[in-house]
Design an enzyme around this catalytic site. Structure first.
Site, mmCIF file in Angstrom:
data_model
loop_
_atom_site.group_PDB
_atom_site.id
_atom_site.type_symbol
_atom_site.label_atom_id
_atom_site.label_comp_id
_atom_site.label_asym_id
_atom_site.label_seq_id
_atom_site.Cartn_x
_atom_site.Cartn_y
_atom_site.Cartn_z
ATOM 1 N N HIS A 1 0.821 -1.215 0.000
ATOM 2 C CA HIS A 1 0.000 0.000 0.000
ATOM 3 C C HIS A 1 0.852 1.261 0.000
ATOM 4 O O HIS A 1 2.086 1.213 0.174
ATOM 5 C CB HIS A 1 -0.943 0.001 1.206
ATOM 6 C CG HIS A 1 -0.239 0.051 2.539
ATOM 7 N ND1 HIS A 1 0.173 1.222 3.116
ATOM 8 C CD2 HIS A 1 0.100 -0.943 3.406
ATOM 9 C CE1 HIS A 1 0.742 0.972 4.282
ATOM 10 N NE2 HIS A 1 0.712 -0.345 4.484
ATOM 11 N N CYS B 1 2.816 -4.760 6.878
ATOM 12 C CA CYS B 1 2.527 -4.500 5.479
ATOM 13 C C CYS B 1 3.714 -3.848 4.786
ATOM 14 O O CYS B 1 4.633 -3.331 5.423
ATOM 15 C CB CYS B 1 1.292 -3.619 5.348
ATOM 16 S SG CYS B 1 -0.224 -4.436 5.924
#
Length: 222
Positions: free
Chosen positions: A182, A198
């Site tokens: 992301h 992440c």
């Protein structure tokens, strides 16, 4: 290139090559070791790639790219992953993400990764992607940071959203791994290990990466 140009000049009518012990191999007969690095209109100067832009109704701020280490800026490199074109390879130790291209190249992006104890590795696929995604902190994160309880129903997409401008959702064997590739408004975190697992990119870079994937690409995290 200058050396190649000189080697291709015709001088045999005035020089005795054997006497001078020169190599008279015709340059054009030597095969190149690999194709030249490709050219991509979206891989330009950092002042252009990291300029402010309007996207999805949001004004994404300019990134002070001079403060980003050169190796973490978007660039085309020789592919060293050995993976098929279209594969996304995240190298945790390097803090790099490679999108493998046809012809022996890869587009490389600097990334931030998870802290010790929050990292995932393996082979999976991108199941789907979202533009300006909603971020919902998992219950265990809310336990660690009670102030996040206000977002237990989801934080709307926007400039302060931790998922940034785009998110790619990683699934393995049809199940959500909980890990994402992301964007992030925190450009200074690129190259660091400080997320909750992440893989984060500069917002301008995740917008670029998102535009290049089919949302079903293989992902390899090593």
């Amino acid at each position: 290139m200058a050396l190649l140009g000189l080697a291709g000049c015709s001088t045999t009518d005035t020089l005795d090559l054997p006497q001078m012990q020169l190599d008279n191999t015709v340059t054009g007969s030597v095969p190149p070791m690999r194709p030249a690095i490709s050219v991509d209109k979206n891989i330009t100067g950092p002042d252009v790639m990291y300029a402010s832009l309007t996207d999805g109704g949001f004004q994404v701020p300019e990134v002070p790219w001079q403060k980003v280490k050169p190796q973490f800026r978007r660039q085309i490199v020789v592919d060293k992953t050995g993976e098929a074109p279209g594969t996304i390879v995240v190298h945790l130790q390097e803090r790099m993400l490679y999108l493998v291209q046809p012809g022996g190249d890869a587009i490389r992006y600097g990334v931030g990764i998870g802290k010790d104890g929050f990292r995932w590795s393996g082979r999976a696929n991108i199941q789907y992607g979202r533009e300006w995604p909603v971020w919902t902190p998992p219950p265990e994160m809310i336990q660690r940071k009670p102030e996040l309880v206000k977002w237990q129903g989801g934080q709307p997409g926007g400039l302060t959203n931790p998922l940034g401008a785009r998110a790619l959702y990683i699934y393995q064997n049809g199940k959500d791994t909980g890990y994402r590739i992301h964007g992030s408004p925190e450009w200074w975190s690129i190259g660091q290990a400080m997320s909750s697992g992440c893989v984060r990119l500069i917002n301008q870079d995740i917008i670029d990466l998102y535009s290049r994937v089919s949302k079903k690409n293989p992902v390899v995290v090593v």
